[in-house]
Design a protein around this motif. Structure first.
Motif, PDB file in Angstrom:
ATOM      1  N   THR A 192       0.845  -1.197   0.000  1.00  0.00           N
ATOM      2  CA  THR A 192       0.000   0.000   0.000  1.00  0.00           C
ATOM      3  C   THR A 192       0.879   1.245   0.000  1.00  0.00           C
ATOM      4  N   THR A 198      -6.652  -6.474  -8.088  1.00  0.00           N
ATOM      5  CA  THR A 198      -5.698  -6.086  -9.130  1.00  0.00           C
ATOM      6  C   THR A 198      -5.032  -4.810  -8.633  1.00  0.00           C
ATOM      7  N   ASP A 216     -15.378   0.007  -9.864  1.00  0.00           N
ATOM      8  CA  ASP A 216     -14.482   1.158 -10.019  1.00  0.00           C
ATOM      9  C   ASP A 216     -15.265   2.310 -10.632  1.00  0.00           C
ATOM     10  N   ALA A 261     -11.576  -4.054  -6.693  1.00  0.00           N
ATOM     11  CA  ALA A 261     -11.383  -3.943  -5.249  1.00  0.00           C
ATOM     12  C   ALA A 261     -12.576  -4.505  -4.498  1.00  0.00           C
ATOM     13  N   VAL A 282     -12.819   4.701  -6.271  1.00  0.00           N
ATOM     14  CA  VAL A 282     -11.827   3.860  -6.933  1.00  0.00           C
ATOM     15  C   VAL A 282     -11.696   4.326  -8.385  1.00  0.00           C
ATOM     16  N   ASP A 305      -2.614   3.832  -3.482  1.00  0.00           N
ATOM     17  CA  ASP A 305      -2.223   2.925  -4.552  1.00  0.00           C
ATOM     18  C   ASP A 305      -1.946   1.571  -3.907  1.00  0.00           C
ATOM     19  N   LEU A 306      -2.688   0.555  -4.341  1.00  0.00           N
ATOM     20  CA  LEU A 306      -2.566  -0.772  -3.757  1.00  0.00           C
ATOM     21  C   LEU A 306      -2.101  -1.784  -4.803  1.00  0.00           C
ATOM     22  N   ARG A 321      -9.541  -4.060  -0.042  1.00  0.00           N
ATOM     23  CA  ARG A 321      -8.614  -5.071  -0.549  1.00  0.00           C
ATOM     24  C   ARG A 321      -8.537  -4.972  -2.055  1.00  0.00           C
ATOM     25  N   ALA A 322      -7.316  -5.035  -2.581  1.00  0.00           N
ATOM     26  CA  ALA A 322      -7.098  -4.948  -4.022  1.00  0.00           C
ATOM     27  C   ALA A 322      -6.996  -6.345  -4.619  1.00  0.00           C
ATOM     28  N   GLY A 356      -9.171  -0.314 -11.128  1.00  0.00           N
ATOM     29  CA  GLY A 356      -8.834  -1.587 -10.516  1.00  0.00           C
ATOM     30  C   GLY A 356     -10.022  -2.292  -9.882  1.00  0.00           C
ATOM     31  N   VAL A 379      -4.766  -1.124  -7.783  1.00  0.00           N
ATOM     32  CA  VAL A 379      -5.881  -0.206  -7.524  1.00  0.00           C
ATOM     33  C   VAL A 379      -5.355   1.201  -7.285  1.00  0.00           C
TER      34      VAL A 379
END
Length: 286
Positions: A149, A229, A211, A202, A197, A177-178, A226-227, A200, A231
């Motif tokens: 993160t 892809t 998103d 999430a 978002v 940015d995740l 939680r990502a 990505g 994010v």
């Protein structure tokens, strides 16, 4: 119950802007009265953003980019190119006009643009302050990297950190940015909060979220993002507005009469001149 708001999308000649606030479901989130998602877009050589001079009162504009560059010029004589990770904060107060254009050197080749522009309504006591413009470089913002993160505090306070950007009310504004599979617990210390978002796949507390939508978070909760892809996301909110705000075009005020005065001032050229600019956006007829 978490509220998910789809933005309205406007196509500006191949460049999309999605507006999530104001909407019927959320006229504001904390002090934020406009939430615009710009792009993602890739411009061909010779093309770019050209927002002609236009006026503002009663608000501050906040620009934050993930990619691209925009040159800001205003009636104070400010000129500043904003790059990814920087913050442009323009306090309109009693009145300012500005233009936003892609720099000429960037137009010389194909280039991307992706970011967020938000408007913060100024508290009633500050609606008529003198206009100001402040630029904060990316490396001056508080940031943390941990377990996939990357967190950057754009304005206000969050996670025990405080941005150097001057704010007028309690403000929550964070870029996230995740990496895939990274998890982030959202700060619960603000009265009103929302998550946007940009890009990505999430989940929030295990549930998929779309998103390019605004997710208004329940007060006092600390949901886990939680990502699935990579994010890109924005957190925003803070102290609720201290009174109802009227919004007409680019003007924000607690007073309808003040907005009428601003209309007249723009018609009569009283906002001043943006140096080097000869064009301007006329007052809308509605």
């Amino acid at each position: 119950m978490t509220l998910i708001i789809p933005p309205r999308t406007h196509d500006l000649g191949g460049f999309q802007v999605r507006r999530a606030v104001p909407s019927l479901q959320a006229r504001s989130v904390g002090p934020f009265v406009f939430v615009d998602h710009m792009g993602p877009a890739t411009f061909d050589e010779g093309r770019g953003v050209d927002v002609r001079p236009h006026p503002h009162i009663g608000l501050a504009t906040v620009t934050f980019l993930w990619s691209g560059a925009i040159n800001h010029k205003d009636t104070l004589g400010s000129e500043q190119v904003i790059l990814p990770g920087d913050v442009n904060w323009m306090t309109a107060g009693r009145g300012i006009a500005h233009s936003e254009r892609t720099p000429s050197d960037v137009r010389a080749h194909p280039h991307p643009l992706h970011g967020m522009q938000t408007w913060v309504a100024l508290p009633k006591a500050y609606e008529e302050v003198a206009p100001e413009f402040h630029h904060h470089k990316a490396d001056t913002l508080p940031q943390r990297r941990h377990d996939g993160t990357w967190l950057r505090v754009i304005a206000g306070r969050a996670y025990g950190e405080e941005s150097p950007v001057r704010v007028f009310a309690d403000t929550f504004n964070v870029a996230l940015d995740l990496e895939p599979d990274a998890e982030h617990t959202i700060d619960g210390g603000h009265a009103e909060r929302a998550l946007y978002v940009l890009e990505g796949d999430a989940q929030l507390d295990g549930a998929d979220i779309p998103d390019k939508h605004l997710v208004v978070l329940d007060p006092g909760t600390r949901p886990v993002l939680r990502a699935k892809t990579p994010v890109k996301a924005l957190l925003l909110g803070g102290e609720p507005l201290d009174a109802h705000r009227h919004i007409w075009w680019n003007f924000v005020s607690s007073s309808k009469e003040r907005i009428e005065q601003a209309k007249e001032d723009w018609r009569e050229g009283k906002f001043g001149q943006v140096p080097g600019e000869t064009e301007f956006i006329p007052l809308p007829d509605h």
